[in-house]
Design an enzyme around this catalytic site. Structure first.
Site, PDB file in Angstrom:
ATOM      1  N   ASP A  45     138.899  40.126  44.736  1.00  0.00           N
ATOM      2  CA  ASP A  45     139.661  39.339  43.682  1.00  0.00           C
ATOM      3  C   ASP A  45     140.733  40.354  43.102  1.00  0.00           C
ATOM      4  O   ASP A  45     140.425  41.460  42.874  1.00  0.00           O
ATOM      5  CB  ASP A  45     138.501  38.982  42.563  1.00  0.00           C
ATOM      6  CG  ASP A  45     138.964  38.431  41.315  1.00  0.00           C
ATOM      7  OD1 ASP A  45     139.835  38.969  40.705  1.00  0.00           O
ATOM      8  OD2 ASP A  45     138.403  37.317  40.973  1.00  0.00           O
TER       9      ASP A  45
ATOM     10  N   CYS B 152     136.975  45.992  42.987  1.00  0.00           N
ATOM     11  CA  CYS B 152     138.065  45.655  44.113  1.00  0.00           C
ATOM     12  C   CYS B 152     139.135  46.309  43.932  1.00  0.00           C
ATOM     13  O   CYS B 152     139.672  46.916  44.975  1.00  0.00           O
ATOM     14  CB  CYS B 152     138.532  44.273  44.032  1.00  0.00           C
ATOM     15  SG  CYS B 152     137.392  42.848  44.182  1.00  0.00           S
TER      16      CYS B 152
ATOM     17  N   ARG C 266     136.978  35.269  41.594  1.00  0.00           N
ATOM     18  CA  ARG C 266     135.722  34.762  41.104  1.00  0.00           C
ATOM     19  C   ARG C 266     135.795  33.588  39.994  1.00  0.00           C
ATOM     20  O   ARG C 266     134.695  33.155  39.698  1.00  0.00           O
ATOM     21  CB  ARG C 266     135.249  35.972  40.126  1.00  0.00           C
ATOM     22  CG  ARG C 266     134.935  37.049  41.071  1.00  0.00           C
ATOM     23  CD  ARG C 266     134.787  38.461  40.454  1.00  0.00           C
ATOM     24  NE  ARG C 266     135.824  38.892  39.662  1.00  0.00           N
ATOM     25  CZ  ARG C 266     135.876  39.592  38.497  1.00  0.00           C
ATOM     26  NH1 ARG C 266     134.869  40.064  38.173  1.00  0.00           N
ATOM     27  NH2 ARG C 266     137.116  39.787  37.764  1.00  0.00           N
TER      28      ARG C 266
END
Length: 173
Positions: free
Chosen positions: A53, A59, A83
């Site tokens: 994401d 991330c 998400r």
């Protein structure tokens, strides 16, 4: 349940094996042509799939370490998994990233909080949102070996390198 002799969780091992078998079918739906790939430097020791994401802090942290992961011989295939699902600003950004001419730059820019725009295209974002659910992805990053073992969420580069190599060795046995 813990095996006394080895002090390892039999329950955890059983759960992992069960999830791995449930993931085998959906994993066959993965097409690396849909990924944004950062190739290993030198000899490739393993490949991993990362559901990512662009707005996820871990991330972003993983992506900051992508050079170290690649230098450790690991090829990283990123797949889109906003998400927020199939709506909202992150979803729109991820579609723009996957529609960009230079996807690696667009992904890096997005993970650095820079705006990314691109014309609409036939992109795989919806496909991988759905596939992520089939693989029991509940958060990002969700990191898998190519054989279906979930290596975890965020792992520091050296731990990720070792986990990916170990997973490849385990799948060869």
């Amino acid at each position: 349940m813990i095996e006394v002799a080895t002090k390892k969780s039999v329950t955890q091992k059983s759960l992992q094996e069960g999830l791995k078998s449930l993931r085998e079918g959906p994993l066959k739906e993965i097409d690396v042509k849909d990924s944004i790939t950062f190739k290993a430097k030198g000899e490739e020791k393993a490949e991993i799939y990362v559901f990512t994401d662009t707005d996820c802090g871990y991330c972003r942290k993983l992506h900051q370490e992508i050079g170290e992961v690649n230098a450790g011989g690991i090829t990283v295939h990123y797949f889109p998994w906003p998400r927020s699902g199939k709506q909202g600003p992150t979803y729109d950004t991820m579609k723009a990233v996957w529609c960009s001419k230079d996807q690696q730059k667009a992904l890096t820019d997005a993970k650095n909080g820079k705006p990314v725009t691109a014309k609409e295209c036939n992109n795989p974002v919806d496909k991988y949102v759905d596939l992520g659910h089939k693989l029991f992805v509940t958060g990002t990053p969700a990191i898998f070996s190519t054989s279906g073992q979930q290596l975890g969420g965020y792992l520091p580069a050296q731990q990720l390198i070792q986990a990916a190599i170990q997973a490849k060795q385990n799948s060869a046995q």
